[in-house]
Scaffold this active site. Structure first.
Site, short mmCIF file in Angstrom:
data_model
loop_
_atom_site.label_atom_id
_atom_site.label_comp_id
_atom_site.label_asym_id
_atom_site.label_seq_id
_atom_site.Cartn_x
_atom_site.Cartn_y
_atom_site.Cartn_z
N HIS A 53 0.84 -1.20 0.00
CA HIS A 53 0.00 0.00 0.00
C HIS A 53 0.88 1.25 0.00
O HIS A 53 2.04 1.21 0.37
CB HIS A 53 -0.89 0.00 1.24
CG HIS A 53 -1.95 -1.07 1.21
ND1 HIS A 53 -2.93 -1.16 2.16
CD2 HIS A 53 -2.18 -2.07 0.34
CE1 HIS A 53 -3.73 -2.18 1.88
NE2 HIS A 53 -3.28 -2.76 0.78
N GLU A 75 1.06 3.78 1.91
CA GLU A 75 1.69 4.18 3.18
C GLU A 75 2.96 3.38 3.44
O GLU A 75 3.98 3.93 3.89
CB GLU A 75 0.71 3.95 4.34
CG GLU A 75 -0.60 4.74 4.26
CD GLU A 75 -1.72 3.95 3.59
OE1 GLU A 75 -1.45 3.27 2.58
OE2 GLU A 75 -2.87 4.02 4.07
N CYS A 125 -5.84 1.38 5.99
CA CYS A 125 -6.43 0.09 6.35
C CYS A 125 -5.85 -0.36 7.69
O CYS A 125 -4.94 0.26 8.24
CB CYS A 125 -6.14 -0.94 5.26
SG CYS A 125 -4.44 -1.53 5.25
N CYS A 155 -2.03 -0.83 7.60
CA CYS A 155 -1.25 0.41 7.56
C CYS A 155 -1.44 1.20 8.86
O CYS A 155 -0.49 1.82 9.36
CB CYS A 155 -1.65 1.25 6.36
SG CYS A 155 -1.20 0.47 4.79
ZN LIG Z 1 -3.21 -0.14 3.85
#
Ligand SMILES: [Zn+2]
Ligand SMILES: [Zn+2]
Lengths: 454, 187
Positions: B55, B57, B91, B94
């Site tokens: 992701h 991040e 999410c 993260c």
């Molecule tokens: Zn994430």
């Protein structure tokens, strides 16, 4: 005590090998496969490993070749850590007896924790969760088809409403479901999400908000109750019966745990936290064909890499991804849904896709590629932290087997099964099985502070 | 406490999300800001890397931690003076990664109702107790509509070039930061 004698000793070592190998303990054999196209007269080479280590007294006698560099900044041409495990595992208690015997639950070397989604409370008293949506009334039935077409082109066919029918007819009035309107998070106001402006050429009412069921109907009474609110898809659960394990598969798991604990202890000796994760080559028998022919192990590298997120789970997921990306072998068999989904996932929920990040583009779906850990079992020495638990969910692991629970930091339920449990959350789109290994030996080498995120 | 800087940083995050969309990735983008300067910007690369954990991040955190100028020494919470702007609520994975690296504060665009780790699904940022890592505030609603529109465009699989419906401009960018503690208790 044996290290790939026989055919294996015919191969020379290369840092860029064209042959990989995996151990199949059920047939006491080593499988060699080429990793790329072999030209005529090209020599076949394997990766021997930089270093060998041996279990100390009291441990199963096994030898594992560990690649020295375990951090994933390194170029890793083979893409994964090859395990060269001794094919003699004298202390494996599941090596005796008929390998095809189905074991009783209490004979298994682990205890399964059922991951019952919070959602199942829906079943109990007829109450169910709802979500807020935008709908419009369509008085003229002739415009319904065009309106549905427009919705498709406007990208309104989002997955979060897949459990509902798009059209409701009550007497002569047709109502169409447009989009979700709920924004009920702790941070935002309770006002609905912005409405969808309908093109003026459609004769509809102004969009208005309506409560609808939040999930599919699991039972016939639920179909009635939910559909009274809005027509809801019926998605009965498959039987929640746990998968049967044969003695041979238990032996496979035993060997996997031995290998993994060995890797964790080795990491501890190297100054890392003694935490390791292992995704062995799939167990193969008459009913399982083996999704994965390669084994991957990784340990925690947060200390030597000066990176607090280099947990063993993240490291092993990365290795598998890199191997999948670099491997030209057709490793991405499309998954057999029967094998790849835990039995308690409803067919409806397994189709739900996320708004963030786990969804491959449509092109990738059409190519038949699938999620990284679909149908695979991950063994890990310590209960994964919340980050790693969600990483496993994103990767759609089938199940995990954990040796040491981490009650303060874990994301898979802890020792009681009642702690934070990421795959049990009602919203998530995948559930994976969790089992705790029945500890059967000295675990001193695996001791870590209880405050650590594994 | 209106802060015109939020708009500027979030616009940058959105442009990263647009880059993701062009690369056929789920459009999520982010920037990390320290002392009024962007120190990392990234977008989702899950398809490119065939890794569902890559992701935006985590991509950005990796680049910060691998840069000796930004992370000169190993400390437990290297992001304690760093703020994140991200188009979609982080999410659960993260959100936990951010807490483990000690992020100071998070501003996001739209909620993530399936995976959100800053309150939508699980309150990893604050609600969840942790023996070592401090909690952090996470506030949504910055560039929310642009973030949602990008996601809608991604899911518009049938006709990638169809015109995108315009949302009513009935929401303006929030410049007021809601009090986090108050918002939490009523959920
Ligand atoms: Zn994430
Ligand atoms: Zn972890």
């Amino acid at each position: 005590m044996a290290l790939a004698l026989g055919l294996g000793s015919l191969f020379n070592h290369s840092d860029n090998p064209n042959v990989q190998f995996s151990i199949d303990t059920s047939t006491e054999s080593i499988r060699y496969t080429t990793t790329r196209r072999i030209e005529a007269d090209e020599e076949l080479c394997i990766f021997y490993g930089h270093k060998l280590w041996f279990h100390l007294a009291g441990q199963p006698s096994s030898a594992v070749a560990l690649r020295e560099k375990d951090g994933y900044e390194n170029d890793d041409s083979l893409g994964g850590l090859d395990i060269l495990q001794d094919i003699y595992c004298g202390s494996n208690p599941f090596k005796d007896g008929d390998p095809s015997d189905i074991l009783q639950e209490n004979e298994l070397p682990f205890e399964r924790i059922r991951v019952i989604p919070e959602d199942d409370s829906d079943d109990i008293d007829g109450a169910f969760r709802t979500i807020l949506t935008w709908v419009v009334d369509v008085p003229d039935p002739r415009s319904i088809t065009d309106l549905l077409k427009w919705m498709k082109s406007a990208g309104l066919e989002t997955p979060e409403l897949q459990h509902l029918k798009r059209i409701r007819r009550v007497d002569s009035l047709t109502t169409i479901l447009l989009a979700t309107a709920s924004t009920s998070t702790p941070h935002s106001s309770s006002s609905p999400a912005p409405s969808i402006p309908i093109p003026a050429n459609f004769l509809t009412s102004e969009p208005y908000t309506l409560e609808v069921p939040a999930s599919a109907a699991l039972t016939i009474p639920q179909v009635k109750a939910k559909s009274a609110m809005w027509p809801t898809i019926y998605a009965p659960k498959r039987k929640g019966e746990p998968e049967k394990w044969t003695r041979a598969k238990a032996a496979w798991a035993w060997d996997a745990v031995s290998t993994m604990i060995g890797a964790a202890e080795e990491a501890g000796k190297l100054g890392e936290l003694p935490i390791a994760s292992y995704v062995p080559a799939s167990f193969v028998d008459s009913s399982n064909h083996g999704e994965m022919t390669q084994s991957f192990v990784a340990y925690d590298t947060r200390r030597t890499s000066a990176h607090p997120l280099r947990h063993s789970v993240m490291n092993v997921v990365r290795k598998i991804a890199d191997w999948r990306a670099s491997s030209s072998t057709p490793s991405l068999r499309s998954p057999d849904p029967e094998l790849s989904d835990p039995t308690w996932v409803t067919s409806a929920s397994s189709q739900i896709v996320s708004i963030e990040n786990t969804l491959p583009p449509p092109a990738a779906q059409r190519n038949g590629s699938h999620y990284l850990l679909t149908s695979l079992t991950l063994f890990t020495t310590h209960e994964p932290c919340v980050m790693c638990s969600m990483a496993l969910l994103h990767s759609r692991v089938k199940e995990i087997i954990v040796v040491v629970p981490m009650d303060k930091t874990g994301g898979c339920g802890g020792s009681s099964g009642k702690g934070t449990c990421v795959p049990r959350l009602k919203a998530v789109n995948h559930r994976f099985g969790i089992a705790g290994w029945k500890i059967d030996r000295e675990m001193d080498g695996l001791t870590i502070d209880e405050d650590v995120d594994a | 406490m209106a802060n015109p800087q939020h708009e500027k940083w979030m616009a940058r995050a959105i442009s990263m999300a647009e880059e993701a969309l062009e690369a056929n990735e789920v459009p999520v983008g982010c920037v990390f800001v320290r002392n009024g300067t962007i120190i990392a910007e990234a977008r989702n690369r899950t398809n490119e890397l065939r890794n569902a954990t890559r992701h935006a991040e985590l991509e950005a955190i990796d680049s910060i931690l691998s840069d000796p100028l930004l992370t000169p020494q190993q400390i437990q919470h290297p992001l304690s003076e760093t703020i994140l702007y991200v188009t979609v609520e982080p999410c659960i994975m993260c959100a936990s990664a951010l807490r483990q690296t000690g992020i100071k504060e998070v501003f996001f665009g739209c909620e993530n109702e399936r995976f959100g780790g800053c309150g939508s699904v699980l309150g990893v940022n604050q609600e969840l107790s942790h023996p070592n890592h401090p909690s952090y505030p996470a506030v949504g609603g910055y560039g929310r509509e642009a973030a949602i529109m990008l996601l809608r465009r991604f899911y518009m699989t049938e006709n990638q070039n169809a015109p995108v419906p315009k949302l009513k401009a009935n929401r303006v960018l929030k410049t007021e930061i809601p009090k986090q503690a108050d918002g939490k208790s009523d959920s």
